[in-house]
Design a protein around this motif. Sequence first.
Motif, PDB file in Angstrom:
ATOM      1  N   LEU A  81      23.223  35.313  61.833  1.00 43.11           N
ATOM      2  CA  LEU A  81      24.921  34.150  61.631  1.00 43.11           C
ATOM      3  C   LEU A  81      25.306  35.097  60.976  1.00 43.11           C
ATOM      4  N   TYR A  82      26.836  35.101  61.358  1.00 40.46           N
ATOM      5  CA  TYR A  82      27.074  36.921  60.533  1.00 40.46           C
ATOM      6  C   TYR A  82      28.591  36.352  59.459  1.00 40.46           C
ATOM      7  N   VAL A  83      28.108  36.206  58.292  1.00 40.35           N
ATOM      8  CA  VAL A  83      30.038  35.723  58.526  1.00 40.35           C
ATOM      9  C   VAL A  83      30.463  37.261  57.876  1.00 40.35           C
ATOM     10  N   GLY A  84      31.532  37.225  57.493  1.00 38.52           N
ATOM     11  CA  GLY A  84      32.461  38.170  56.823  1.00 38.52           C
ATOM     12  C   GLY A  84      33.102  37.131  56.084  1.00 38.52           C
ATOM     13  N   ILE A  85      33.868  37.574  54.627  1.00 33.38           N
ATOM     14  CA  ILE A  85      35.271  37.389  53.936  1.00 33.38           C
ATOM     15  C   ILE A  85      35.656  37.588  53.494  1.00 33.38           C
ATOM     16  N   VAL A  86      37.914  38.269  53.210  1.00 35.35           N
ATOM     17  CA  VAL A  86      37.986  38.719  52.835  1.00 35.35           C
ATOM     18  C   VAL A  86      39.489  37.697  52.071  1.00 35.35           C
ATOM     19  N   ALA A  87      38.693  38.177  50.562  1.00 38.76           N
ATOM     20  CA  ALA A  87      39.735  37.514  49.635  1.00 38.76           C
ATOM     21  C   ALA A  87      40.639  38.424  48.514  1.00 38.76           C
ATOM     22  N   SER A  88      42.081  37.925  49.059  1.00 41.55           N
ATOM     23  CA  SER A  88      42.900  38.722  48.832  1.00 41.55           C
ATOM     24  C   SER A  88      42.926  38.683  47.134  1.00 41.55           C
ATOM     25  N   ASP A  89      43.670  38.780  46.071  1.00 44.57           N
ATOM     26  CA  ASP A  89      43.854  38.920  44.266  1.00 44.57           C
ATOM     27  C   ASP A  89      44.513  39.511  43.877  1.00 44.57           C
ATOM     28  N   PRO A  90      45.720  39.243  43.794  1.00 47.34           N
ATOM     29  CA  PRO A  90      47.341  40.190  42.949  1.00 47.34           C
ATOM     30  C   PRO A  90      46.755  40.096  42.269  1.00 47.34           C
ATOM     31  N   GLU A  91      46.011  39.360  40.352  1.00 50.58           N
ATOM     32  CA  GLU A  91      45.177  39.706  39.538  1.00 50.58           C
ATOM     33  C   GLU A  91      43.806  40.362  39.683  1.00 50.58           C
ATOM     34  N   LYS A  92      43.378  41.553  40.457  1.00 55.53           N
ATOM     35  CA  LYS A  92      42.356  41.860  40.624  1.00 55.53           C
ATOM     36  C   LYS A  92      41.330  42.163  39.257  1.00 55.53           C
ATOM     37  N   GLU A  93      41.812  42.814  38.421  1.00 57.38           N
ATOM     38  CA  GLU A  93      41.805  43.130  36.964  1.00 57.38           C
ATOM     39  C   GLU A  93      41.292  42.116  36.153  1.00 57.38           C
ATOM     40  N   THR A  94      41.806  40.443  36.940  1.00 59.70           N
ATOM     41  CA  THR A  94      40.660  39.554  36.060  1.00 59.70           C
ATOM     42  C   THR A  94      39.124  39.377  36.409  1.00 59.70           C
ATOM     43  N   LEU A  95      39.410  39.523  37.888  1.00 55.02           N
ATOM     44  CA  LEU A  95      37.834  39.656  38.603  1.00 55.02           C
ATOM     45  C   LEU A  95      37.062  39.426  38.186  1.00 55.02           C
ATOM     46  N   ARG A  96      36.152  38.312  38.241  1.00 58.65           N
ATOM     47  CA  ARG A  96      34.713  38.720  37.223  1.00 58.65           C
ATOM     48  C   ARG A  96      33.021  39.252  38.202  1.00 58.65           C
ATOM     49  N   ALA A  97      33.017  40.053  38.094  1.00 59.14           N
ATOM     50  CA  ALA A  97      31.961  40.527  39.307  1.00 59.14           C
ATOM     51  C   ALA A  97      31.672  40.996  38.388  1.00 59.14           C
ATOM     52  N   SER A  98      29.496  40.685  38.291  1.00 57.61           N
ATOM     53  CA  SER A  98      29.190  41.605  37.276  1.00 57.61           C
ATOM     54  C   SER A  98      27.492  42.195  37.803  1.00 57.61           C
ATOM     55  N   TYR A  99      26.546  42.712  37.909  1.00 57.26           N
ATOM     56  CA  TYR A  99      24.800  42.889  38.624  1.00 57.26           C
ATOM     57  C   TYR A  99      24.026  40.650  37.241  1.00 57.26           C
ATOM     58  N   ARG A 100      24.054  39.977  38.111  1.00 60.38           N
ATOM     59  CA  ARG A 100      23.620  39.221  37.775  1.00 60.38           C
ATOM     60  C   ARG A 100      21.900  39.351  38.216  1.00 60.38           C
TER      61      ARG A 100
END
Length: 732
Positions: A81-100
């Motif tokens: 099963l393939y799932v692709g998701i495009v998530a827009s965010d005009p406040e990209k500088e506040t994205l919380r994304a880290s290597y965990r």
Amino acid sequence: MHNNKMSAWILSVFTLLCACASYGNDSIPKLSKSIELDGLLEEPVWRNAKMINLAYETSPGENITAKYPTVAYLYEDGEFLYVGIVASDPEKETLRASYRDRDDIGDEDQVGIQIDTFNDQRRSYNFFVNPLGIQEDSISDDVLDREDYSWNAIWYSAGQITEKGYSVELKIPFKILRFSNERSDKTWAIDLVRLLPKDYEYRFASNPLDRNINCRICQYQKYAGFKDISSGQNLEIIPYLAGSRSERRDLSQGTDWQSGDDVDGGIDLRWAVNDNSILNATINPDFSQVESDSAQLAVNTRFALFFDEKRPFFLEGADYFNTMLTVFYSRNIADPDGGIKYTSKGDDGSLGVLLARDNSTNIILPSSQSSRLVSFQEESNSAVIRYAHDISETSLLGVTMTHRDAGDYSNDLISFDGKHQLTDSDVLRYQLIHTQSDNPLEFQTNYGLDATESGNAYRLNYSHNDRDWSWFLSHNHFDEDFRADLGFLTRSGYRKTIVGGGHRWYGGQDEFFSRIQLRGDWDTSTQYDGQRLETESEMTLSLEGRSQSEIDFHFGNREVYFDQQWFEQNFFNLSGSYKPFSSLRVGLAFSQADAIDFVSADARAGETQGYEIFFDWQAGKHFNFYMEYVYQNFDVANMRFFDAKIANANLIYQFNEKSFLRFLTQFTSYDFSLDQDDEKTVARQLLYAYKFDAKSVLYIGYSDGALENEQIGSLENNQRTFFTKFSYAFQL
């Protein structure tokens, strides 16, 4: 005017018919195209996939239009099963994304899919990733309202932060899922979810969420398709090899270091018998505890402490054995030579069978006012069988049997349980249990037990939970000789009735608090001989708001009968946490309560105070530091009885999605002012881990410990270990 009304009516009917037709025709296409898993959705095949908008904000808003656009694309090729998701965010500088580390993205931006493959509203598989593709998987159980994050499966993902937000790709093998054996079209219930930790904790979803319905899986959208898919008779072989060199010394005797080397190996097997049945087996299983239990306060407690299961063999299909009362607690099987487990889900119900041979026997002996953990070094056999029958989409009946024996000792249990969804908001749950124990002479002599004992227990629970109001009524009964030796039921010989309820308020978009809840309950407990044990009233006020703040104020009063005397107690606790910055969560808790001295020979009234401080700091994409400090004191007769301190610290440098370096420290201190011995301990661990996938890992590490007590004037090392472990999952 009449024509306008007629036109509006015709348009409404047309829209409704289109919506119904669309709902009925929703299907996941089968496309014979694979992708390069890079998180970018650049391949042409995505244009032919099923497009699903995550159009609803279900929290804190109530099914309003989602704040930011999120679009998902789904298709399958017979194997994945393939799932692709495009998530827009005009406040990209506040994205919380880290290597965990895997399963550690709870405080990050994330998107994912939840799938009920049997469309029976019982459980769903959940697959989530953060913007960098770090994975988190779990199983939701709507029967018991639990989510199990210990489940791990091998699937594939990637994520990319883009100019307009981020995008991810998921590739989920059908062989890790369970579903109907039929080769015809199937209907799966699916929800797509996006979580955004901004000023509030936002949740966007593809399906609206009716807060008057107290189940979530039953509100997923239905999608047809998946014809001729198969999990295949997939065989997974996971051998492991572990080696260690340990050194220990007895500080009280002043002995020198004694060293020893240990090399061990074993193998785990997982065989998909068919699309809905899994057979697990293990020989000399790998039950080493690389992931350490966090230290807990263990002084002045009456009942045994609960620790989560972390060992791989027990985690596969663990939810198949769950019941309202914990009649099976796998950590009671402490050191097995081997085991075998079979789990299966059919159209009418689920079956779980587990057999194990244990090198030791650990038993919780319960009573009405305390429990004790006893062990004897004799090999024991353990068996668990559970079958849950689906009466309808909203009702089930289950039966569980457990058996344990070792020489002259045995314990048998049979349990019947049920759940009935009477309305969208009302649920009736119940469980009835009978146990019988044969006690060896050692138990009869040391603990005053009869040669043979039997007992019954039951729980009845009725609950109502709608958008604004909740209430429940529960009654529990446990006979004096009730004992569930393979479970975690630490109290017997009493009955307890609880009644409670609460009300929720929801804030508007511009208000500081997004949710406020006031709830309370009253309960009373009585011993088997009619002696009243406790009456308690308590209230809790909970608030959730901006900066992801959470505040709880808990207070109440109780009367407790213990050691042939009554104690009246008042208690309160204030706790809260919030995120002053996107990378930092801090929390504080304070408590004060009247309490009882359970340590001394004669119980005494006292007063306890305590506090807890923690912070979780994500410094950039790679470094995480977590620290908690817990302090508690206890005063009796206007003097200090003891001080207890616990500190847990965890520093992790995550190189990428596969490897990390971690340093862990645990400190405990118990200082008594009377006759009891003071004690301080320190445990440390330095660990490097490389995770090829969810089940293939390499560990290299060092751990040591230190002890201080009345005989040892200062903290001195008494143990140290170098260790390594390697396991790899071969899929055939």
